[in-house]
Scaffold this active site. Structure first.
Site, PDB file in Angstrom:
ATOM      1  N   HIS A  21       1.597  -5.695   9.109  1.00 11.93           N
ATOM      2  CA  HIS A  21       1.678  -4.663   8.101  1.00 11.93           C
ATOM      3  C   HIS A  21       2.960  -3.684   8.534  1.00 11.93           C
ATOM      4  CE1 HIS A  21       0.261  -4.474   4.156  1.00 11.93           C
ATOM      5  NE2 HIS A  21      -0.486  -3.384   4.279  1.00 11.93           N
ATOM      6  N   ASN A  70      -0.642   2.418   1.376  1.00 11.96           N
ATOM      7  CA  ASN A  70      -0.980   2.292  -0.213  1.00 11.96           C
ATOM      8  C   ASN A  70      -0.455   3.637  -0.692  1.00 11.96           C
ATOM      9  OD1 ASN A  70      -2.116  -0.106   0.686  1.00 11.96           O
ATOM     10  ND2 ASN A  70      -4.194   0.883   0.185  1.00 11.96           N
ATOM     11  N   ASP A  95       6.438  -6.262   4.762  1.00 15.93           N
ATOM     12  CA  ASP A  95       6.024  -7.531   4.906  1.00 15.93           C
ATOM     13  C   ASP A  95       5.442  -8.522   3.729  1.00 15.93           C
ATOM     14  OD1 ASP A  95       2.453  -7.324   5.089  1.00 15.93           O
ATOM     15  OD2 ASP A  95       3.803  -5.577   4.973  1.00 15.93           O
ATOM     16  N   ASN A 116       0.316  -3.762  -1.519  1.00 11.70           N
ATOM     17  CA  ASN A 116      -0.274  -2.245  -2.325  1.00 11.70           C
ATOM     18  C   ASN A 116       0.975  -1.496  -1.750  1.00 11.70           C
ATOM     19  OD1 ASN A 116      -2.422  -3.232  -3.250  1.00 11.70           O
ATOM     20  ND2 ASN A 116      -3.626  -2.797  -1.185  1.00 11.70           N
TER      21      ASN A 116
END
Length: 192
Positions: A21, A70, A95, A116
């Site tokens: 991530h 997020n 990613d 997100n």
């Protein structure tokens, strides 16, 4: 001289540093190394920002939001407003588990595709027309635990390949800075 903002999405904290991530952050590090610029960042816009750098007549800033993935849009919209940058001069790097590991895809616009962090940026800027560079982190098998997968460290084979992936990502970002979007997309998606 134009102003460009390159944003690498990721999560703050050592436990996330080398996870899939955080490949957007790692791409910013690779670009900083390519530009020979490691010092001089500031804590601003709910993130860490470097620049401006002069890249072939463009004033380029690099941003790593510190909001957690997020909420990345909060940081991006603050930087956009203060630096007075048009949406088409902001590149989001992140990613993508839907792409095989190491595959790069540059696009001028599009949906969040279930990411997100990108969804937060789209929501904050109020448009789908935001350039983005997706870096593949997916495997060949279906992913059952999505959150566990994206927050897991790269495996041994991926770690060996990662420097090359990040070098190519840095080249892709520079292509976006120095070329018009159509030529940059063609170069990145077919050559890198």
């Amino acid at each position: 001289m134009g102003v460009r903002l390159c944003v690498g999405l990721g999560n703050p904290g050592a436990k996330y540093g080398m996870t899939r991530h955080n490949v957007g952050w790692l791409a910013m590090d690779a670009l900083l190394e390519k530009l020979n610029k490691f010092a001089g960042f500031q804590y601003r816009y709910n993130g860490m920002i470097w620049g401006p750098f002069d890249v072939e007549g463009e004033r380029v800033y690099l941003l790593k939001p510190l909001t957690f993935m997020n909420l990345s849009g909060r940081s991006v919209v603050q930087a956009k407003r203060e630096l007075n940058i048009d949406n088409n001069n902001i590149l989001i790097v992140y990613d993508d588990i839907c792409l095989p590991f190491g595959k790069l895809r540059l696009r001028a616009k599009g949906s969040a595709g279930g990411h997100n962090g990108m969804a937060s940026v789209i929501g904050a800027l109020g448009t789908l027309e935001i350039p983005r560079l997706r870096i593949g982190t997916g495997g060949w098998e279906p992913i059952e635990d999505l959150i566990g997968f994206v927050l897991s460290p790269f495996d041994e084979e991926e770690m060996k390949a990662l420097p090359n992936v990040l070098e190519r990502a840095a080249k892709a970002i520079l292509a976006w800075v120095t070329m018009d979007i159509e030529h940059a997309i063609s170069y990145v998606n077919s050559s890198l």
